[in-house]
Design a protein around this motif. Structure first.
Motif, PDB file in Angstrom:
ATOM      1  N   ASP A  87       0.804  -1.220   0.000  1.00  0.00           N
ATOM      2  CA  ASP A  87       0.000   0.000   0.000  1.00  0.00           C
ATOM      3  C   ASP A  87       0.839   1.273   0.000  1.00  0.00           C
ATOM      4  O   ASP A  87       0.289   2.379  -0.029  1.00  0.00           O
ATOM      5  CB  ASP A  87      -0.924   0.026   1.212  1.00  0.00           C
ATOM      6  CG  ASP A  87      -2.057  -0.977   1.099  1.00  0.00           C
ATOM      7  OD1 ASP A  87      -2.758  -1.192   2.111  1.00  0.00           O
ATOM      8  OD2 ASP A  87      -2.236  -1.548   0.007  1.00  0.00           O
TER       9      ASP A  87
ATOM     10  N   ILE B 287       0.820  -0.169  -4.913  1.00  0.00           N
ATOM     11  CA  ILE B 287      -0.067  -1.110  -5.601  1.00  0.00           C
ATOM     12  C   ILE B 287       0.532  -1.669  -6.911  1.00  0.00           C
ATOM     13  O   ILE B 287       0.927  -2.812  -6.966  1.00  0.00           O
ATOM     14  CB  ILE B 287      -1.451  -0.504  -5.896  1.00  0.00           C
ATOM     15  CG1 ILE B 287      -2.035   0.136  -4.628  1.00  0.00           C
ATOM     16  CG2 ILE B 287      -2.385  -1.564  -6.456  1.00  0.00           C
ATOM     17  CD1 ILE B 287      -2.204  -0.827  -3.470  1.00  0.00           C
TER      18      ILE B 287
ATOM     19  N   TYR C 296      -1.073   4.440  -0.497  1.00  0.00           N
ATOM     20  CA  TYR C 296      -1.579   4.555  -1.866  1.00  0.00           C
ATOM     21  C   TYR C 296      -0.927   5.691  -2.655  1.00  0.00           C
ATOM     22  O   TYR C 296      -1.521   6.242  -3.570  1.00  0.00           O
ATOM     23  CB  TYR C 296      -3.100   4.703  -1.879  1.00  0.00           C
ATOM     24  CG  TYR C 296      -3.797   3.660  -1.035  1.00  0.00           C
ATOM     25  CD1 TYR C 296      -4.593   4.024   0.037  1.00  0.00           C
ATOM     26  CD2 TYR C 296      -3.630   2.307  -1.304  1.00  0.00           C
ATOM     27  CE1 TYR C 296      -5.215   3.076   0.811  1.00  0.00           C
ATOM     28  CE2 TYR C 296      -4.247   1.343  -0.523  1.00  0.00           C
ATOM     29  CZ  TYR C 296      -5.046   1.742   0.535  1.00  0.00           C
ATOM     30  OH  TYR C 296      -5.652   0.795   1.317  1.00  0.00           O
TER      31      TYR C 296
END
Length: 125
Positions: A31, A54, A102
């Motif tokens: 992440d 990701i 992210y």
């Protein structure tokens, strides 16, 4: 507690190669954007290369494009930096970093959430 532990620094002659490795723990590895900064003595830290969170898109500083290659292992939570055709100006302390969650990349060191302690790479003439 998040940790990033680097290894692989050392002394090499110009034109030679070094591989830096980093083991991450304490956060969800996939992440986070992960990669490397470096700091030349007396100068500010600069981003070298990163892998986005990701999907692990790669990005490189102009100074290292074509010479450095970043890679990661999701199962082992590791990120490596293969440095080829090294130059004396690549001499620096290299830091493993993580930005997230992210994140696609980073714009500067203020974006960084986690830092390793650094490993010194020295390139002689």
């Amino acid at each position: 507690e998040a940790q990033l532990v680097e290894s692989g620094g050392g002394l090499v002659q110009a034109g030679g190669s070094l591989t830096l490795s980093c083991v991450a723990s304490g956060f969800t590895f996939d992440d986070y954007a992960i990669g490397w900064f470096r700091q030349v003595a007396g100068k500010e830290r600069e981003g070298v290369s990163c892998l986005s969170a990701i999907d692990r898109d790669t990005d490189y500083a102009d100074a290292v494009k074509g010479r450095f290659t970043i890679s990661s292992d999701s199962a082992k939570h590791t990120v490596d930096l293969q440095m080829n055709n090294l130059r004396p100006e690549d001499t620096a302390t290299y830091y493993c970093v993580a930005v997230g969650p992210y994140a696609r990349a980073w714009h500067g060191e203020t974006d960084v959430d986690y830092w390793g302690k650094g490993t010194l790479g020295t390139v002689s003439k």
